[in-house]
Design an enzyme around this catalytic site. Structure first.
Site, PDB file in Angstrom:
ATOM      1  N   GLY A  69       4.936   3.967  15.989  1.00 51.40           N
ATOM      2  CA  GLY A  69       4.466   3.288  14.782  1.00 51.40           C
ATOM      3  C   GLY A  69       4.683   4.138  13.550  1.00 51.40           C
ATOM      4  O   GLY A  69       4.277   5.297  13.489  1.00 51.40           O
ATOM      5  N   GLU A 115      -8.437 -11.028  -2.780  1.00 49.70           N
ATOM      6  CA  GLU A 115      -7.224 -10.834  -3.583  1.00 49.70           C
ATOM      7  C   GLU A 115      -6.321 -12.070  -3.518  1.00 49.70           C
ATOM      8  O   GLU A 115      -5.767 -12.505  -4.527  1.00 49.70           O
ATOM      9  CB  GLU A 115      -6.487  -9.572  -3.112  1.00 49.70           C
ATOM     10  CG  GLU A 115      -7.235  -8.320  -3.545  1.00 49.70           C
ATOM     11  CD  GLU A 115      -6.814  -7.030  -2.833  1.00 49.70           C
ATOM     12  OE1 GLU A 115      -7.363  -5.978  -3.189  1.00 49.70           O
ATOM     13  OE2 GLU A 115      -5.964  -7.062  -1.930  1.00 49.70           O
ATOM     14  N   GLY A 136       3.493   3.235  10.472  1.00 49.83           N
ATOM     15  CA  GLY A 136       2.590   2.759   9.427  1.00 49.83           C
ATOM     16  C   GLY A 136       2.006   3.987   8.749  1.00 49.83           C
ATOM     17  O   GLY A 136       2.625   5.064   8.732  1.00 49.83           O
ATOM     18  N   PHE A 137       0.788   3.850   8.228  1.00 50.96           N
ATOM     19  CA  PHE A 137       0.198   4.974   7.497  1.00 50.96           C
ATOM     20  C   PHE A 137      -0.057   6.177   8.415  1.00 50.96           C
ATOM     21  O   PHE A 137       0.197   7.318   8.046  1.00 50.96           O
ATOM     22  CB  PHE A 137      -1.101   4.534   6.825  1.00 50.96           C
ATOM     23  CG  PHE A 137      -0.866   3.664   5.635  1.00 50.96           C
ATOM     24  CD1 PHE A 137      -0.479   4.214   4.428  1.00 50.96           C
ATOM     25  CD2 PHE A 137      -0.998   2.290   5.719  1.00 50.96           C
ATOM     26  CE1 PHE A 137      -0.240   3.407   3.320  1.00 50.96           C
ATOM     27  CE2 PHE A 137      -0.766   1.476   4.631  1.00 50.96           C
ATOM     28  CZ  PHE A 137      -0.387   2.031   3.430  1.00 50.96           C
ATOM     29  N   GLY A 138      -0.572   5.910   9.632  1.00 52.23           N
ATOM     30  CA  GLY A 138      -0.906   7.002  10.552  1.00 52.23           C
ATOM     31  C   GLY A 138       0.343   7.727  11.042  1.00 52.23           C
ATOM     32  O   GLY A 138       0.437   8.957  10.972  1.00 52.23           O
ATOM     33  N   VAL A 178       7.727  -0.771  21.661  1.00 48.75           N
ATOM     34  CA  VAL A 178       7.197  -0.096  22.841  1.00 48.75           C
ATOM     35  C   VAL A 178       6.511  -1.131  23.727  1.00 48.75           C
ATOM     36  O   VAL A 178       5.676  -1.920  23.264  1.00 48.75           O
ATOM     37  CB  VAL A 178       6.209   1.017  22.432  1.00 48.75           C
ATOM     38  CG1 VAL A 178       5.484   1.566  23.657  1.00 48.75           C
ATOM     39  CG2 VAL A 178       6.965   2.122  21.707  1.00 48.75           C
ATOM     40  N   ASP A 210      -5.668   2.328  12.769  1.00 50.36           N
ATOM     41  CA  ASP A 210      -6.414   1.113  13.116  1.00 50.36           C
ATOM     42  C   ASP A 210      -6.570   0.915  14.621  1.00 50.36           C
ATOM     43  O   ASP A 210      -7.421   0.142  15.064  1.00 50.36           O
ATOM     44  CB  ASP A 210      -5.693  -0.123  12.550  1.00 50.36           C
ATOM     45  CG  ASP A 210      -5.922  -0.278  11.058  1.00 50.36           C
ATOM     46  OD1 ASP A 210      -6.575   0.596  10.462  1.00 50.36           O
ATOM     47  OD2 ASP A 210      -5.440  -1.281  10.492  1.00 50.36           O
TER      48      ASP A 210
HETATM   49  C1  FAD Z   1      -3.031  -7.541   4.027  1.00 52.48           C
HETATM   50  C2  FAD Z   1      -3.683  -6.172   4.196  1.00 52.48           C
HETATM   51  C3  FAD Z   1      -4.258  -5.554   3.101  1.00 52.48           C
HETATM   52  C4  FAD Z   1      -4.850  -4.304   3.233  1.00 52.48           C
HETATM   53  N1  FAD Z   1      -5.398  -3.721   2.130  1.00 52.48           N
HETATM   54  C5  FAD Z   1      -5.891  -2.472   2.228  1.00 52.48           C
HETATM   55  C6  FAD Z   1      -6.380  -1.799   1.081  1.00 52.48           C
HETATM   56  O1  FAD Z   1      -6.380  -2.361  -0.030  1.00 52.48           O
HETATM   57  N2  FAD Z   1      -6.836  -0.530   1.226  1.00 52.48           N
HETATM   58  C7  FAD Z   1      -6.840   0.099   2.431  1.00 52.48           C
HETATM   59  O2  FAD Z   1      -7.228   1.258   2.519  1.00 52.48           O
HETATM   60  N3  FAD Z   1      -6.405  -0.511   3.539  1.00 52.48           N
HETATM   61  C8  FAD Z   1      -5.931  -1.777   3.466  1.00 52.48           C
HETATM   62  N4  FAD Z   1      -5.472  -2.411   4.598  1.00 52.48           N
HETATM   63  C9  FAD Z   1      -5.608  -1.732   5.894  1.00 52.48           C
HETATM   64  C10 FAD Z   1      -4.502  -0.708   6.090  1.00 52.48           C
HETATM   65  O3  FAD Z   1      -3.255  -1.274   5.766  1.00 52.48           O
HETATM   66  C11 FAD Z   1      -4.564  -0.225   7.527  1.00 52.48           C
HETATM   67  O4  FAD Z   1      -5.813   0.402   7.735  1.00 52.48           O
HETATM   68  C12 FAD Z   1      -3.431   0.765   7.813  1.00 52.48           C
HETATM   69  O5  FAD Z   1      -2.186   0.137   7.661  1.00 52.48           O
HETATM   70  C13 FAD Z   1      -3.567   1.324   9.226  1.00 52.48           C
HETATM   71  O6  FAD Z   1      -2.500   2.202   9.455  1.00 52.48           O
HETATM   72  P1  FAD Z   1      -1.903   2.356  10.923  1.00 52.48           P
HETATM   73  O7  FAD Z   1      -0.880   3.426  10.844  1.00 52.48           O
HETATM   74  O8  FAD Z   1      -2.992   2.485  11.906  1.00 52.48           O
HETATM   75  O9  FAD Z   1      -1.220   0.957  11.245  1.00 52.48           O
HETATM   76  P2  FAD Z   1      -0.084   0.176  10.467  1.00 52.48           P
HETATM   77  O10 FAD Z   1       0.055   0.648   9.081  1.00 52.48           O
HETATM   78  O11 FAD Z   1      -0.365  -1.256  10.710  1.00 52.48           O
HETATM   79  O12 FAD Z   1       1.237   0.592  11.241  1.00 52.48           O
HETATM   80  C14 FAD Z   1       1.473   0.264  12.580  1.00 52.48           C
HETATM   81  C15 FAD Z   1       2.974   0.378  12.841  1.00 52.48           C
HETATM   82  O13 FAD Z   1       3.188   0.297  14.236  1.00 52.48           O
HETATM   83  C16 FAD Z   1       4.300  -0.539  14.501  1.00 52.48           C
HETATM   84  N5  FAD Z   1       4.108  -1.093  15.835  1.00 52.48           N
HETATM   85  C17 FAD Z   1       3.082  -1.862  16.275  1.00 52.48           C
HETATM   86  N6  FAD Z   1       3.220  -2.128  17.571  1.00 52.48           N
HETATM   87  C18 FAD Z   1       4.371  -1.532  17.983  1.00 52.48           C
HETATM   88  C19 FAD Z   1       5.060  -1.465  19.212  1.00 52.48           C
HETATM   89  N7  FAD Z   1       4.610  -2.062  20.315  1.00 52.48           N
HETATM   90  N8  FAD Z   1       6.214  -0.779  19.257  1.00 52.48           N
HETATM   91  C20 FAD Z   1       6.704  -0.166  18.145  1.00 52.48           C
HETATM   92  N9  FAD Z   1       6.093  -0.191  16.944  1.00 52.48           N
HETATM   93  C21 FAD Z   1       4.936  -0.868  16.871  1.00 52.48           C
HETATM   94  C22 FAD Z   1       4.242  -1.582  13.388  1.00 52.48           C
HETATM   95  O14 FAD Z   1       5.524  -2.154  13.162  1.00 52.48           O
HETATM   96  C23 FAD Z   1       3.772  -0.738  12.201  1.00 52.48           C
HETATM   97  O15 FAD Z   1       4.839  -0.182  11.479  1.00 52.48           O
HETATM   98  C24 FAD Z   1      -4.874  -3.671   4.501  1.00 52.48           C
HETATM   99  C25 FAD Z   1      -4.293  -4.295   5.601  1.00 52.48           C
HETATM  100  C26 FAD Z   1      -3.693  -5.539   5.454  1.00 52.48           C
HETATM  101  C27 FAD Z   1      -3.056  -6.203   6.648  1.00 52.48           C
END
Ligand code: FAD
Length: 444
Positions: free
Chosen positions: A17, A177, A19-21, A85, A315
């Site tokens: 992943g 929003e 994303g942010f993490g 994955v 998340d």
């Molecule tokens: C519409 C929306 C608005 C938001 N607004 C805010 C805000 O204003 N402020 C705030 O702090 N937070 C906000 N959030 C929450 C914030 O975006 C999440 O807390 C953050 O993205 C979590 O980061 P993460 O790395 O855990 O997951 P994510 O950023 O969701 O990244 C997960 C990544 O894993 C990849 N992935 C998933 N499953 C698989 C797999 N099986 N194989 C390969 N890759 C995979 C995905 O493609 C993605 O790139 C918002 C969320 C959404 C949906």
């Protein structure tokens, strides 16, 4: 992976992943003596907090997404792979992808995030799309814009009114929003462009099951947000539970009074979040626990019980913040928490490589913010001097600059600033091109 003759093989780190993490974990391992394989099922890192702007035609996709391969072009220890994955084998220490790829690891960081949850009513997804990916945003934008187009063509006043009724379910930041921006589109962007309908007559409803919107905010800011929404013409209905959704509308049970039906051809789901299904699969393979939302329960240092080589962040993790002298507190599912966890998991890998003990995760909470259309917002900041709360125009300005600051990439910041400035003065939203003109799903 090749390594110079005579030198010890470098540790293999797989990060699932970007994303942010995952992004922060990868960056934090920049100078570590490891080879990183960063695998994501999309080719971009997505700035989800601005996704609603794509769904409401304010920004185009490249403004809030950055290609993963480009982001890490200069970090030589990163190999980026586009793959989904499927499973993780903790015994063989291998990640399996859906295209039959295998990725061996010494250390694994799982940062697969969350998805929307329809609380067991997955059949609602067709009629009320949620907002999580760029594809979701395109679908919502398509339905919103085509609802106005269908209303313009509709001769029957009742059916026209149904097309012009927009319902957002869920009063968290995304729902607030979305509803605020939809009201802005109807009242400020579209008037003057249609001949048979007046877009300003559109109804925008925001339904929230609990007694107030923006539950994570203090009560007075929730009230201010609801007031600002009403000023924009949004009908805010708290204490309203949705019991069914179909192609022509939804059934609502209010906290007081009789259940009723709302006719609408454009319903948006911003109500529930569940962890990525990968979490349950990982838990089954490792014996870890998951909570009701499917998040994996982690040790204080974010690793899995009995598997110090696997960390779960963002998340997907049911993590707690460990502040000396205080009870461990749950970490919220927000982007700063995901970023901090990504960095902490990376630092713990380096500590393990050095033979040092790992450190418990400590979350630093900087507060919450939300915007409510043009010129309005609410901010609740945690500062070293105490809590700072404000609302209205200053909160909107603060929200705007905070989001531009945290966007990835210089170009994206400039593009977003320019688009917002031009939208502010012209009241226009330019990303309004749709190609698939089928307006909404049918019951069949
Ligand atoms: C519409 C929306 C608005 C938001 N607004 C805010 C805000 O204003 N402020 C705030 O702090 N937070 C906000 N959030 C929450 C914030 O975006 C999440 O807390 C953050 O993205 C979590 O980061 P993460 O790395 O855990 O997951 P994510 O950023 O969701 O990244 C997960 C990544 O894993 C990849 N992935 C998933 N499953 C698989 C797999 N099986 N194989 C390969 N890759 C995979 C995905 O493609 C993605 O790139 C918002 C969320 C959404 C949906």
């Amino acid at each position: 992976m090749a390594h110079p003759a005579g030198s010890a093989p470098r540790a293999q780190v797989v990060i699932i992943g970007c994303g942010f993490g995952g992004l922060e974990a990868t960056k934090a391992l920049c100078d570590a003596p490891v080879d990183i394989t960063l695998v994501d099922r999309t080719n971009h890192h997505l700035f989800q907090p601005l996704l609603y702007q794509v769904a409401t035609a304010g920004l185009s996709a490249p403004a809030i997404a950055a290609p993963v391969r480009h982001l890490f072009r200069k970090q030589a220890n990163v190999t980026s792979l586009l793959a989904e994955v499927a499973s993780i084998d903790p015994v063989q220490r291998v990640v399996h992808t859906t295209d039959d790829g295998t990725l061996p690891y010494d250390h694994l960081i799982v940062a697969a995030g969350a998805t929307h949850s329809y609380f067991g009513r997955d059949e609602w997804a067709r009629f009320a799309p949620g907002l999580k990916t760029l594809d979701d945003a395109f679908e919502i934008r398509r339905r919103v814009l085509l609802a106005f187009e269908s209303a313009e063509k509709e001769r029957d006043p009742q059916r026209r009114a149904d097309w012009l009724t927009f319902v957002v379910i869920g009063g968290g930041p995304t729902g607030v929003e979305m509803a605020g921006t939809l009201a802005e589109i109807a009242r400020q962007t579209l008037p003057g462009e249609f001949r048979r309908i007046d877009p300003a007559q559109a109804r925008i409803l925001l339904l929230e099951g609990s007694p107030r919107v923006l539950q994570a905010m203090p009560e007075d800011l929730s009230e201010k947000a609801a007031r600002q929404l009403r000023k924009l013409g949004v009908e805010v209905r708290t204490g309203s539970r949705v019991t069914s959704i179909d192609a022509h509308g939804l059934d609502v049970t209010p906290a007081e009074g009789a259940p009723y039906r709302l006719a609408s051809r454009c319903v948006i789901w911003a109500a529930g979040v569940a962890a990525s299904p990968l979490g349950r699969r990982l838990a089954e393979a490792t014996g870890a626990q998951v909570d009701r939302a499917g998040r994996v329960t982690v040790e204080p240092d974010l690793s899995l019980p009995g598997h110090p080589e696997i960390s779960v962040v963002g998340d997907l993790a049911a993590a707690r913040s460990h502040v000396p002298g205080k009870e461990p507190a749950p970490v919220p599912g927000v982007s700063p928490a995901a970023k901090q966890m990504g960095r902490a998991a990376a630092t713990n890998i380096v500590r393990r490589l050095r033979g040092e003990p790992t450190e418990p995760f400590r979350y630093r909470d900087y507060g919450n913010l939300a915007t409510i259309g043009r010129n309005a917002g609410v901010v609740d900041l945690t500062t070293p001097f105490g809590r700072v709360k404000f609302s209205g125009y200053p909160a909107w300005l603060f929200w705007l600059f905070a989001h531009v600051y945290f966007l990835i990439g210089f170009r994206n910041r400039i593009v977003v600033l320019f688009d917002w400035a031009s939208a502010y003065w012209s009241r226009q939203r330019y990303a309004r091109v749709v190609t698939d003109i089928e307006p909404a799903p049918t019951d069949g």
